[in-house]
Design an enzyme around this catalytic site. Structure first.
Site, mmCIF file in Angstrom:
data_model
loop_
_atom_site.group_PDB
_atom_site.id
_atom_site.type_symbol
_atom_site.label_atom_id
_atom_site.label_comp_id
_atom_site.label_asym_id
_atom_site.label_seq_id
_atom_site.Cartn_x
_atom_site.Cartn_y
_atom_site.Cartn_z
ATOM 1 N N LYS A 253 12.174 16.009 -0.688
ATOM 2 C CA LYS A 253 13.243 16.776 -1.343
ATOM 3 C C LYS A 253 13.111 18.272 -1.011
ATOM 4 O O LYS A 253 14.084 18.919 -0.630
ATOM 5 C CB LYS A 253 13.183 16.555 -2.857
ATOM 6 C CG LYS A 253 14.284 17.277 -3.591
ATOM 7 C CD LYS A 253 14.131 17.119 -5.104
ATOM 8 C CE LYS A 253 14.495 18.405 -5.771
ATOM 9 N NZ LYS A 253 13.695 18.714 -6.928
ATOM 10 N N ASP B 162 18.156 15.523 -6.369
ATOM 11 C CA ASP B 162 17.486 15.991 -7.585
ATOM 12 C C ASP B 162 18.054 15.205 -8.769
ATOM 13 O O ASP B 162 18.790 14.231 -8.580
ATOM 14 C CB ASP B 162 17.661 17.515 -7.758
ATOM 15 C CG ASP B 162 19.075 17.879 -8.205
ATOM 16 O OD1 ASP B 162 19.983 17.008 -8.116
ATOM 17 O OD2 ASP B 162 19.279 19.015 -8.656
#
Ligand code: SF4
Length: 220
Positions: free
Chosen positions: A127, A146
């Site tokens: 991420k 997220d």
């Protein structure tokens, strides 16, 4: 949600993208940064923390530690104190130091531009690497997943997956690669401004006609 053909889903995703692009023409990364290293640091700090809070800490931090070597050489306790208000500060300080040591040792103090190199720094997951690649280098290597992207992807009926990596794999074929970075900004902005975790504002939602509202109570 009734079964949707592949073609119908592709058309719906396209319309949702158009709707979000119209609603958020200025969508961008809300972590303040001036270079790739600063974005890498801010993204590491943003885990389990709001961007607002990170943005309060980073001006002083960036001034105090302008280079990767500065983080690499800083005593851990000092780093911990400097980032304490972002939460989980022990782990984050360790990640900052480990990643920056690797930057100094393997990359001449510069942030690398590939997923493989970034995720091998230590303390940097997929991420974070996607955030840096997309926003510091304009490289669409994946989709940032997220908490907002995960929640909206399920509500919008893009996927039933719950694991971020699986969500990302489900999103990538649905969205043109050139828009991967923007797409996550659009979902994040919509999640922060309309599609809240609790009590989403469905009546006021700009894409409500395209949303099956999976898992959202009808009263919302
Ligand atoms: S209609 Fe409701 S659940 Fe769907 S995207 Fe909009 S706010 Fe979220």
């Amino acid at each position: 949600m009734p079964r949707e053909s592949k073609e119908a889903k592709a058309a719906r995703v396209k319309s949702i993208i158009a709707g979000l692009a119209r609603t958020y023409p200025d969508a961008h990364c809300e972590l303040n940064h001036g270079n790739p290293l600063q974005l890498l640091v801010a993204t590491i700090l943003s885990a389990q923390c709001t961007d607002k809070r990170v943005n309060l800490v980073t001006p002083g931090l960036f001034k105090r530690y302008p280079t990767a070597a500065d983080y690499a050489g800083a005593p851990l306790g000092e780093l911990e104190q400097a980032i304490k208000t972002t939460g989980f500060f022990r782990n984050k300080a360790k990640s900052l130091k480990t990643a920056c040591q690797a930057l100094v040792e393997r990359h001449g103090g510069q942030v690398p531009r590939t997923m493989e190199e970034l995720t091998q720094l230590g303390g940097v997951g997929r991420k974070t690497a996607n955030v840096v690649l997309g926003n510091a280098f304009n490289i669409n290597c994946g989709v940032v997943v997220d908490t907002h992207v995960a929640r909206l992807s399920r509500r919008l009926g893009f996927t039933r997956e719950t694991d971020p990596q699986n969500i990302e794999q489900a999103l990538m074929p649905l969205v043109p690669q050139a828009q991967w970075t923007l797409f996550s900004h659009w979902l994040i902005w919509h999640g922060r401004r309309r599609c809240f975790a609790r009590n989403p504002d469905c009546p006021g939602c700009e894409i409500k006609d395209l949303c099956p509202r999976v898992g959202v109570p009808r009263r919302a």
